[in-house]
Design a protein around this motif. Structure first.
Motif, PDB file in Angstrom:
ATOM      1  N   GLY A 102       0.751  -1.243   0.000  1.00 28.47           N
ATOM      2  CA  GLY A 102       0.000   0.000   0.000  1.00 28.47           C
ATOM      3  C   GLY A 102       0.778   1.286   0.000  1.00 28.47           C
ATOM      4  N   HIS A 103       2.027   1.298  -0.445  1.00 29.52           N
ATOM      5  CA  HIS A 103       2.737   2.579  -0.412  1.00 29.52           C
ATOM      6  C   HIS A 103       2.248   3.491  -1.534  1.00 29.52           C
ATOM      7  CE1 HIS A 103       5.258   0.956  -3.657  1.00 29.52           C
ATOM      8  NE2 HIS A 103       5.686   2.185  -3.853  1.00 29.52           N
ATOM      9  N   ASP A 104       2.346   4.783  -1.271  1.00 30.62           N
ATOM     10  CA  ASP A 104       1.985   5.800  -2.254  1.00 30.62           C
ATOM     11  C   ASP A 104       3.280   6.291  -2.900  1.00 30.62           C
ATOM     12  OD1 ASP A 104       1.338   8.082  -3.670  1.00 30.62           O
ATOM     13  OD2 ASP A 104       0.173   8.992  -2.048  1.00 30.62           O
ATOM     14  N   PRO A 105       3.539   5.931  -4.164  1.00 32.07           N
ATOM     15  CA  PRO A 105       4.819   6.293  -4.780  1.00 32.07           C
ATOM     16  C   PRO A 105       5.060   7.797  -4.893  1.00 32.07           C
ATOM     17  CG  PRO A 105       3.396   5.125  -6.345  1.00 32.07           C
ATOM     18  CD  PRO A 105       2.692   5.152  -5.032  1.00 32.07           C
ATOM     19  N   ALA A 106       4.030   8.603  -4.753  1.00 27.76           N
ATOM     20  CA  ALA A 106       4.222  10.053  -4.791  1.00 27.76           C
ATOM     21  C   ALA A 106       4.929  10.551  -3.532  1.00 27.76           C
ATOM     22  CB  ALA A 106       2.880  10.762  -4.949  1.00 27.76           C
ATOM     23  N   CYS A 107       4.770   9.841  -2.419  1.00 29.23           N
ATOM     24  CA  CYS A 107       5.361  10.320  -1.173  1.00 29.23           C
ATOM     25  C   CYS A 107       6.072   9.231  -0.374  1.00 29.23           C
ATOM     26  CB  CYS A 107       4.303  11.006  -0.308  1.00 29.23           C
ATOM     27  SG  CYS A 107       2.950   9.932   0.180  1.00 29.23           S
ATOM     28  N   GLU A 108       6.209   8.047  -0.941  1.00 29.81           N
ATOM     29  CA  GLU A 108       6.905   6.954  -0.268  1.00 29.81           C
ATOM     30  C   GLU A 108       7.737   6.192  -1.299  1.00 29.81           C
ATOM     31  OE1 GLU A 108       4.123   5.456   3.265  1.00 29.81           O
ATOM     32  OE2 GLU A 108       3.194   5.193   1.291  1.00 29.81           O
ATOM     33  N   ARG A 109       8.961   5.886  -0.918  1.00 31.39           N
ATOM     34  CA  ARG A 109       9.841   5.231  -1.877  1.00 31.39           C
ATOM     35  C   ARG A 109      10.925   4.444  -1.148  1.00 31.39           C
ATOM     36  NH1 ARG A 109      10.932   8.927  -6.800  1.00 31.39           N
ATOM     37  NH2 ARG A 109       8.681   8.772  -6.750  1.00 31.39           N
ATOM     38  N   GLY A 110      11.418   3.414  -1.813  1.00 34.86           N
ATOM     39  CA  GLY A 110      12.550   2.652  -1.310  1.00 34.86           C
ATOM     40  C   GLY A 110      13.609   2.558  -2.394  1.00 34.86           C
ATOM     41  N   TRP A 111      14.870   2.445  -1.973  1.00 37.29           N
ATOM     42  CA  TRP A 111      15.987   2.325  -2.911  1.00 37.29           C
ATOM     43  C   TRP A 111      16.847   1.140  -2.519  1.00 37.29           C
ATOM     44  CZ3 TRP A 111      14.192   6.729  -0.788  1.00 37.29           C
ATOM     45  CH2 TRP A 111      13.751   7.748  -1.665  1.00 37.29           C
ATOM     46  N   ILE A 112      17.428   0.528  -3.526  1.00 37.08           N
ATOM     47  CA  ILE A 112      18.391  -0.556  -3.341  1.00 37.08           C
ATOM     48  C   ILE A 112      19.701  -0.103  -3.964  1.00 37.08           C
ATOM     49  CG2 ILE A 112      18.976  -2.942  -3.947  1.00 37.08           C
ATOM     50  CD1 ILE A 112      16.660  -2.791  -1.964  1.00 37.08           C
ATOM     51  N   ALA A 113      20.778  -0.200  -3.197  1.00 33.38           N
ATOM     52  CA  ALA A 113      22.121   0.061  -3.723  1.00 33.38           C
ATOM     53  C   ALA A 113      22.620  -1.244  -4.326  1.00 33.38           C
ATOM     54  CB  ALA A 113      23.049   0.524  -2.608  1.00 33.38           C
ATOM     55  N   GLU A 114      23.159  -1.132  -5.540  1.00 32.70           N
ATOM     56  CA  GLU A 114      23.531  -2.335  -6.275  1.00 32.70           C
ATOM     57  C   GLU A 114      24.836  -2.117  -7.033  1.00 32.70           C
ATOM     58  OE1 GLU A 114      20.281  -5.087  -8.146  1.00 32.70           O
ATOM     59  OE2 GLU A 114      20.878  -3.595  -9.627  1.00 32.70           O
ATOM     60  N   HIS A 115      25.651  -3.151  -7.079  1.00 27.37           N
ATOM     61  CA  HIS A 115      26.905  -3.119  -7.830  1.00 27.37           C
ATOM     62  C   HIS A 115      27.002  -4.405  -8.642  1.00 27.37           C
ATOM     63  CE1 HIS A 115      31.359  -3.781  -8.216  1.00 27.37           C
ATOM     64  NE2 HIS A 115      31.232  -2.561  -8.713  1.00 27.37           N
ATOM     65  N   GLN A 116      27.023  -4.260  -9.956  1.00 30.30           N
ATOM     66  CA  GLN A 116      27.116  -5.392 -10.873  1.00 30.30           C
ATOM     67  C   GLN A 116      26.089  -6.476 -10.537  1.00 30.30           C
ATOM     68  OE1 GLN A 116      31.278  -6.506 -10.655  1.00 30.30           O
ATOM     69  NE2 GLN A 116      31.875  -4.807 -12.003  1.00 30.30           N
ATOM     70  N   GLY A 117      24.844  -6.041 -10.290  1.00 32.13           N
ATOM     71  CA  GLY A 117      23.750  -6.960 -10.007  1.00 32.13           C
ATOM     72  C   GLY A 117      23.700  -7.478  -8.586  1.00 32.13           C
ATOM     73  N   ARG A 118      24.638  -7.070  -7.757  1.00 34.09           N
ATOM     74  CA  ARG A 118      24.682  -7.534  -6.365  1.00 34.09           C
ATOM     75  C   ARG A 118      24.149  -6.443  -5.449  1.00 34.09           C
ATOM     76  NH1 ARG A 118      29.536  -8.250  -2.641  1.00 34.09           N
ATOM     77  NH2 ARG A 118      28.648  -9.521  -1.001  1.00 34.09           N
ATOM     78  N   ARG A 119      23.140  -6.766  -4.662  1.00 34.11           N
ATOM     79  CA  ARG A 119      22.551  -5.806  -3.736  1.00 34.11           C
ATOM     80  C   ARG A 119      23.496  -5.555  -2.562  1.00 34.11           C
ATOM     81  NH1 ARG A 119      18.193  -9.905  -3.998  1.00 34.11           N
ATOM     82  NH2 ARG A 119      16.780  -9.313  -5.666  1.00 34.11           N
ATOM     83  N   LEU A 120      23.634  -4.273  -2.205  1.00 31.77           N
ATOM     84  CA  LEU A 120      24.550  -3.882  -1.138  1.00 31.77           C
ATOM     85  C   LEU A 120      23.883  -3.128   0.000  1.00 31.77           C
ATOM     86  CD1 LEU A 120      27.511  -2.598  -3.329  1.00 31.77           C
ATOM     87  CD2 LEU A 120      27.372  -4.779  -2.095  1.00 31.77           C
ATOM     88  N   GLY A 121      22.676  -2.615  -0.222  1.00 34.16           N
ATOM     89  CA  GLY A 121      22.036  -1.846   0.831  1.00 34.16           C
ATOM     90  C   GLY A 121      20.668  -1.357   0.442  1.00 34.16           C
ATOM     91  N   SER A 122      20.038  -0.681   1.411  1.00 28.82           N
ATOM     92  CA  SER A 122      18.683  -0.178   1.180  1.00 28.82           C
ATOM     93  C   SER A 122      18.416   1.021   2.070  1.00 28.82           C
ATOM     94  CB  SER A 122      17.647  -1.261   1.496  1.00 28.82           C
ATOM     95  OG  SER A 122      17.644  -1.546   2.894  1.00 28.82           O
ATOM     96  N   ILE A 123      17.389   1.762   1.694  1.00 31.43           N
ATOM     97  CA  ILE A 123      16.836   2.834   2.522  1.00 31.43           C
ATOM     98  C   ILE A 123      15.420   3.111   2.019  1.00 31.43           C
ATOM     99  CG2 ILE A 123      17.603   4.826   1.145  1.00 31.43           C
ATOM    100  CD1 ILE A 123      18.427   6.098   3.909  1.00 31.43           C
ATOM    101  N   PHE A 124      14.535   3.499   2.937  1.00 32.37           N
ATOM    102  CA  PHE A 124      13.142   3.769   2.593  1.00 32.37           C
ATOM    103  C   PHE A 124      12.683   5.068   3.225  1.00 32.37           C
ATOM    104  CE2 PHE A 124      13.529  -0.598   1.672  1.00 32.37           C
ATOM    105  CZ  PHE A 124      12.479  -0.975   0.855  1.00 32.37           C
ATOM    106  N   CYS A 125      11.818   5.763   2.503  1.00 30.85           N
ATOM    107  CA  CYS A 125      11.120   6.943   2.991  1.00 30.85           C
ATOM    108  C   CYS A 125       9.632   6.603   2.975  1.00 30.85           C
ATOM    109  CB  CYS A 125      11.396   8.141   2.078  1.00 30.85           C
ATOM    110  SG  CYS A 125      10.516   9.644   2.560  1.00 30.85           S
TER     111      CYS A 125
END
Length: 160
Positions: free
Chosen positions: A49-72
């Protein structure tokens, strides 16, 4: 580790995030098996149920390998909440945490939030130093027993 990209979180990232949180926090802090289900609950709610206009998550990635995350995520009309900030041990100390934090805060500003807050533990010293350097302020601190260990729970806030 050059060329680390930040991409939007997608539902297929959830299992990785739950596993990484559960494993890394067990190894570093001794958290028990109640922590990963909390992360899963947070992610399930975001996906559903997130609203993409005001809520978002990011994945840090290097050569297809996930390294981290953060969410608003939205706490209320004027306040965003920073959630699920995680860096794999091999990605720490390279400025990626600062980049993730700045990306999240910039998004919150553009989405119209006036303030942000987050919940963490005192034992996350590097993250707390990063928050302080970015202008966040510690507003509450109290001892708790969570996830099978004694912790000092903290609440941090910033005016955007």
């Amino acid at each position: 580790m050059d060329n680390i990209s930040l991409r939007p979180f997608v539902a297929e990232d959830a299992a990785w995030l739950v596993e990484r949180h559960g494993t890394l926090y067990a190894e570093a802090e001794g958290f028990d098996t109640t922590f990963a289900p909390l992360v899963a609950e947070i992610l399930d709610a975001f996906v559903a149920g997130h609203d993409p206009a005001c809520e978002r998550g990011w994945i840090a990635e290097h050569q297809g390998r996930r390294l981290g995350s953060i969410f608003c995520v939205r706490l209320d009309d004027g306040t965003a909440k920073l959630r699920l900030f995680l860096l794999a041990p091999e990605a720490r100390g390279k400025g990626l945490g600062r980049r993730l934090l700045e990306t999240c805060m910039d998004f919150a500003r553009r989405a119209g939030y006036r303030d942000m807050q987050l919940w963490t533990h005192e034992s996350h010293r590097a993250a707390c130093a990063l928050y302080a350097a970015a202008g966040w302020h510690l507003v509450d601190s109290k001892p708790v027993r969570s996830f099978g260990v004694d912790l000092i729970e903290q609440t941090w806030k910033i005016t955007l």
